[in-house]
Design an enzyme around this catalytic site. Structure first.
Site, mmCIF file in Angstrom:
data_model
loop_
_atom_site.group_PDB
_atom_site.id
_atom_site.type_symbol
_atom_site.label_atom_id
_atom_site.label_comp_id
_atom_site.label_asym_id
_atom_site.label_seq_id
_atom_site.Cartn_x
_atom_site.Cartn_y
_atom_site.Cartn_z
ATOM 1 N N THR A 47 93.887 54.700 50.289
ATOM 2 C CA THR A 47 95.109 54.727 51.105
ATOM 3 C C THR A 47 95.015 53.798 52.297
ATOM 4 O O THR A 47 96.003 53.195 52.717
ATOM 5 C CB THR A 47 95.335 56.174 51.615
ATOM 6 O OG1 THR A 47 95.486 57.013 50.485
ATOM 7 C CG2 THR A 47 96.560 56.277 52.493
ATOM 8 N N SER A 94 90.410 56.081 44.970
ATOM 9 C CA SER A 94 89.028 56.546 44.788
ATOM 10 C C SER A 94 88.855 57.461 43.578
ATOM 11 O O SER A 94 87.726 57.744 43.172
ATOM 12 C CB SER A 94 88.491 57.198 46.056
ATOM 13 O OG SER A 94 89.157 58.390 46.334
ATOM 14 N N THR A 127 90.255 58.646 50.273
ATOM 15 C CA THR A 127 89.718 59.906 50.795
ATOM 16 C C THR A 127 89.386 60.917 49.691
ATOM 17 O O THR A 127 88.569 61.802 49.893
ATOM 18 C CB THR A 127 90.715 60.560 51.770
ATOM 19 O OG1 THR A 127 91.952 60.758 51.090
ATOM 20 C CG2 THR A 127 90.917 59.694 52.994
ATOM 21 N N ASP A 128 90.017 60.767 48.507
ATOM 22 C CA ASP A 128 89.882 61.807 47.481
ATOM 23 C C ASP A 128 88.440 62.020 47.026
ATOM 24 O O ASP A 128 88.026 63.162 46.794
ATOM 25 C CB ASP A 128 90.747 61.461 46.255
ATOM 26 C CG ASP A 128 92.231 61.549 46.572
ATOM 27 O OD1 ASP A 128 92.574 62.091 47.638
ATOM 28 O OD2 ASP A 128 93.045 61.065 45.763
#
Ligand code: GLU
Length: 359
Positions: A47, A94, A127-128
């Site tokens: 992101t 990710s 971030t995932d």
């Protein structure tokens, strides 16, 4: 008399020039301005490099669009904390980080940190699965220099996008001598967390990264890192893992426990060639009676099974009713990372169990 005084003055001036130049030659050169530390920023996508179609769009945007150079240009004040250079390792969401990308990233970081002129490394990441990459690096980076992962919850086009301030904070921590020897860190939203204990806790909100039971390592105040705690587990230079010799990682799957679990996913994982299985068990790693025959079959075939908890928090206790090694207090996704690496050095369940407690 005045002629004599002139000659004496000239001699004094000549003597002063010679003495001055002699001092200038023997004293070390003092830099006019202190050189800032060099931080390498490796971009992988996510992101933070994403773009949406309006300033309010914070879901459904395109991740992994901006390049490493564009990310650095979006934070002009970086130049005040470090000399930065950018590199693109991948540009993906990710969820698409593969073992191949993990190995490429880790090898490059070890190369960079071996250079005396590099003070630290920042990795920008979706971030995932950021915590998985962070924990992987925490186990394979062979240096005490700081490695910091960061990302953002809002894409670059959003109002109050969090990417630029997270990059500034991450580079500040990576450039800071006080950050050395603290393992791989996760920096977002003013918080400094350890790779070992920090996890994503909310699918959409800005304050998603937390270290639920074990606390943050520290906080940034006015862009100055303040460290409070340290991780007691072994990390980075203290582990036996050597990525320089690896081109692939063994297959390890995670199987999520739930009511009425028939156990056939264990059979499928073994048939697919899994060398390890992490059970995201219910509660403190409990396994349904319906799954036990399949888990037993997997263990009998030499597959290493590790019990963890789908709660993502808390220790897994010994319990003779269930099958598998104890995943300590690693959440399932981090237990999988460690099990993959453990299987690169041993198939011995006792040794793997020791590693699960030590790292
Ligand atoms: N799913 C994307 C990723 O993990 C976007 C999530 C994010 O970066 O916050 O890269």
């Amino acid at each position: 008399m005045s002629q004599y005084r002139n000659v004496v003055c000239k001699l004094l001036v000549i003597g002063w020039i010679f003495t001055g130049s002699a001092i200038a030659q023997t004293e070390p050169q003092r830099p006019t301005q202190t050189l800032l530390p060099h931080v390498a920023v490796l971009a992988t996508g996510g992101t933070i490099a994403g773009t949406g179609t309006s300033e309010t769009q914070s879901t459904g945007y395109k991740p992994g669009v901006l390049t490493a150079d564009a990310l650095l240009k979006s934070v002009p004040s970086l130049g005040k904390v470090a000399q930065v250079s950018g590199e693109q390792v991948s540009n993906v969401g990710s969820e698409n980080i593969t073992n191949e990308i993990l190995l490429k990233l880790a090898k490059r970081i070890n190369q960079l940190l071996a250079q005396p002129d590099i003070a630290g490394v920042v990795v920008t990441h979706g971030t995932d699965t950021l915590e998985e990459t962070a924990y992987f690096l925490n186990l394979v980076v062979k240096s005490d220099k700081p490695v910091v992962l960061t990302g953002s919850m809002r894409p670059s086009t959003a109002i109050s996008a969090d990417g630029p301030s997270n990059i500034l904070q991450a580079v500040t921590v990576a450039a800071s001598p006080t950050a050395r020897g603290r393992g791989v860190m996760i920096v977002l939203n003013d918080r400094i967390g350890s790779a070992r204990y920090t996890t994503k806790t909310n699918a959409t909100t800005l304050d998603t990264f937390r270290s639920p039971d074990d606390g943050y390592l520290g906080t940034l105040i006015d862009n100055v890192p303040h460290f409070e705690t340290a991780v007691a587990k072994l990390q980075t230079t203290q582990t036996p893992f050597d990525v320089s010799k690896l081109d692939s990682l063994p297959e390890v799957d995670i199987i999520y426990g739930h009511q009425n679990d028939g156990g056939y996913l264990y059979d499928a994982a073994v048939a697919h060639g899994a060398r390890g299985i992490v059970v995201a068990g219910v509660g403190a790693g409990s396994e349904s009676l319906l799954t036990l025959p399949s888990i037993r079959k997997a263990v009998d075939k030499g597959v290493i099974v590790v019990r963890s908890s789908r709660i993502g928090n808390g220790y897994i206790p010994e319990d003779p009713a269930y099958i598998g090694l104890l995943g300590d207090n690693l959440n399932p996704q981090k237990a999988r990372i460690l099990l993959m690496l453990a299987l690169t050095v041993t198939n011995n369940p006792e040794r793997v169990q020791d590693m699960l407690h030590q790292f």
